[in-house]
Write an enzyme that holds these catalytic residues in place. Structure first.
Site, short mmCIF file in Angstrom:
data_model
loop_
_atom_site.label_atom_id
_atom_site.label_comp_id
_atom_site.label_asym_id
_atom_site.label_seq_id
_atom_site.Cartn_x
_atom_site.Cartn_y
_atom_site.Cartn_z
N TYR A 298 27.27 66.57 177.50
CA TYR A 298 28.31 67.18 178.05
C TYR A 298 28.36 65.73 178.29
O TYR A 298 30.12 65.58 179.46
CB TYR A 298 27.93 68.04 178.72
CG TYR A 298 26.92 68.24 179.81
CD1 TYR A 298 25.02 68.62 179.11
CD2 TYR A 298 27.03 67.55 181.04
CE1 TYR A 298 24.55 68.53 180.17
CE2 TYR A 298 26.23 66.81 182.03
CZ TYR A 298 24.67 67.72 181.00
OH TYR A 298 23.19 67.04 182.30
N GLU B 83 16.66 60.53 179.40
CA GLU B 83 16.78 61.23 180.71
C GLU B 83 15.83 61.38 181.56
O GLU B 83 15.79 62.72 182.41
CB GLU B 83 17.20 62.67 179.47
CG GLU B 83 18.79 62.64 178.22
CD GLU B 83 19.73 62.08 179.75
OE1 GLU B 83 20.06 61.32 180.69
OE2 GLU B 83 20.68 62.10 179.20
N1 PCA Z 1 23.54 62.93 179.37
C1 PCA Z 1 23.27 64.04 179.28
C2 PCA Z 1 23.09 65.10 180.29
C3 PCA Z 1 23.42 63.80 181.23
C4 PCA Z 1 23.55 62.59 181.20
O1 PCA Z 1 24.51 61.66 181.21
C5 PCA Z 1 24.22 63.94 178.34
O2 PCA Z 1 25.52 63.50 177.83
O3 PCA Z 1 24.99 65.37 178.06
#
Ligand code: PCA
Length: 137
Positions: free
Chosen positions: A7, A76
């Site tokens: 997202y 992440e």
């Molecule tokens: N990356 C992951 C979690 C938040 C982000 O910036 C994503 O795009 O879902």
């Protein structure tokens, strides 16, 4: 293989997409339940594990293997202080006459981040290119 709902910056067209080695599935997707999505500190897209609060959030669905998932887990900072947690979430494909339901992995953040330095933008229904463009340091 796994499904991953993204997202934020891992979406196609967004700054960390180069780290996303998954295969994008066709369609438009959103979370089945509302969840709070904030751009924390004017920078970090964060979905919070508080179903029922916020909005239903738009994102993209990818089929990923273990290697691709591990690479994004490192980005992440899964399991590190301040990092994301990888959880499961129900998402719907919403561009068909009959919505279809899918369970996928998703990266979630600690709601305590909202107690930290702002500005916190949200709750949002979608992380947009302008959030990535105008709100980076
Ligand atoms: N990356 C992951 C979690 C938040 C982000 O910036 C994503 O795009 O879902």
């Amino acid at each position: 293989m796994h499904l991953l709902f993204v997202y934020g910056s891992l979406k196609e067209g967004f700054p960390n997409f180069h780290v996303n080695r998954g295969q994008r599935l066709p369609g438009d997707y959103r979370t089945l339940q509302p969840h709070p999505l904030y751009v924390v500190g004017g920078r970090l897209p964060c979905l919070l594990p508080l179903p029922g609060q916020g909005l239903r959030v738009r994102g993209q669905l990818f089929r990923v293997d273990d290697v691709a998932l591990a690479k994004m887990d490192r980005l992440e900072r899964i399991g590190e202080p301040g990092g994301y947690q990888r959880a499961r979430i129900a998402v719907e494909r919403i561009d068909l006459p009959t919505p279809t339901l899918h369970e996928a992995f998703v990266y979630l953040q600690d709601p305590a981040l909202l107690d930290g330095p702002g500005p916190h933008l949200g709750p949002l229904a979608e992380y947009l290119p302008e959030h990535a463009r105008t709100l980076r340091w």
